[in-house]
Design a protein around this motif. Structure first.
Motif, PDB file in Angstrom:
ATOM      1  N   GLU A   1     -32.493  48.853  -0.914  1.00  0.00           N
ATOM      2  CA  GLU A   1     -33.098  48.928  -2.246  1.00  0.00           C
ATOM      3  C   GLU A   1     -34.547  48.446  -2.198  1.00  0.00           C
ATOM      4  N   ILE A   2     -34.783  47.366  -1.513  1.00  0.00           N
ATOM      5  CA  ILE A   2     -36.144  46.832  -1.384  1.00  0.00           C
ATOM      6  C   ILE A   2     -37.015  47.820  -0.618  1.00  0.00           C
ATOM      7  N   TRP A   3     -36.449  48.402   0.445  1.00  0.00           N
ATOM      8  CA  TRP A   3     -37.223  49.354   1.252  1.00  0.00           C
ATOM      9  C   TRP A   3     -37.605  50.597   0.434  1.00  0.00           C
ATOM     10  N   SER A   4     -36.676  51.089  -0.344  1.00  0.00           N
ATOM     11  CA  SER A   4     -36.985  52.279  -1.155  1.00  0.00           C
ATOM     12  C   SER A   4     -38.015  51.937  -2.227  1.00  0.00           C
ATOM     13  N   THR A   5     -37.996  50.750  -2.776  1.00  0.00           N
ATOM     14  CA  THR A   5     -38.994  50.326  -3.758  1.00  0.00           C
ATOM     15  C   THR A   5     -40.371  50.256  -3.131  1.00  0.00           C
ATOM     16  N   ILE A   6     -40.456  49.695  -1.932  1.00  0.00           N
ATOM     17  CA  ILE A   6     -41.742  49.582  -1.229  1.00  0.00           C
ATOM     18  C   ILE A   6     -42.286  50.967  -0.897  1.00  0.00           C
ATOM     19  N   VAL A   7     -41.430  51.837  -0.417  1.00  0.00           N
ATOM     20  CA  VAL A   7     -41.867  53.203  -0.054  1.00  0.00           C
ATOM     21  C   VAL A   7     -42.345  53.940  -1.292  1.00  0.00           C
ATOM     22  N   SER A   8     -41.644  53.809  -2.397  1.00  0.00           N
ATOM     23  CA  SER A   8     -42.075  54.508  -3.616  1.00  0.00           C
ATOM     24  C   SER A   8     -43.401  53.950  -4.130  1.00  0.00           C
ATOM     25  N   MET A   9     -43.649  52.650  -3.973  1.00  0.00           N
ATOM     26  CA  MET A   9     -44.955  52.080  -4.378  1.00  0.00           C
ATOM     27  C   MET A   9     -46.066  52.638  -3.516  1.00  0.00           C
ATOM     28  N   PHE A  10     -45.849  52.769  -2.212  1.00  0.00           N
ATOM     29  CA  PHE A  10     -46.872  53.343  -1.334  1.00  0.00           C
ATOM     30  C   PHE A  10     -47.119  54.812  -1.648  1.00  0.00           C
ATOM     31  N   ASN A  11     -46.050  55.526  -1.999  1.00  0.00           N
ATOM     32  CA  ASN A  11     -46.204  56.948  -2.346  1.00  0.00           C
ATOM     33  C   ASN A  11     -47.042  57.106  -3.615  1.00  0.00           C
TER      34      ASN A  11
END
Length: 80
Positions: free
Chosen positions: A66-76
């Motif tokens: 969940e944390i990883w997907s949040t970080i990736v979506s912020m970078f996107n």
């Protein structure tokens, strides 16, 4: 005042007789080391560690994606 040889001899004789009356000194006896036993067995400690750290590991496995997907979506969002 220093002892004369005659006084020293008398003192040694007296000390030996007093030591004989007392018996062997306490310095020759050594108490055996007592081993302390834990009130909780090793099996219970292992079970408790498994419950605590196993639960922590499972929780991390649940949270990290969940944390990883949040970080990736912020970078996107920042990149595009």
């Amino acid at each position: 005042m220093a002892q004369t040889p005659q006084q020293r001899k008398a003192n040694d004789k007296y000390a030996k007789s007093e030591a004989a009356k007392r018996g062997k000194g306490a310095t020759t006896t050594v108490r055996p080391k007592q081993s302390t036993k834990s009130p909780v067995s090793a099996g219970w400690v292992v079970l408790l560690a498994f419950v605590i750290f196993g639960g922590l590991a499972f929780e991390l496995l649940r949270i990290v994606p969940e944390i990883w997907s949040t970080i990736v979506s912020m970078f996107n969002r920042l990149a595009f």
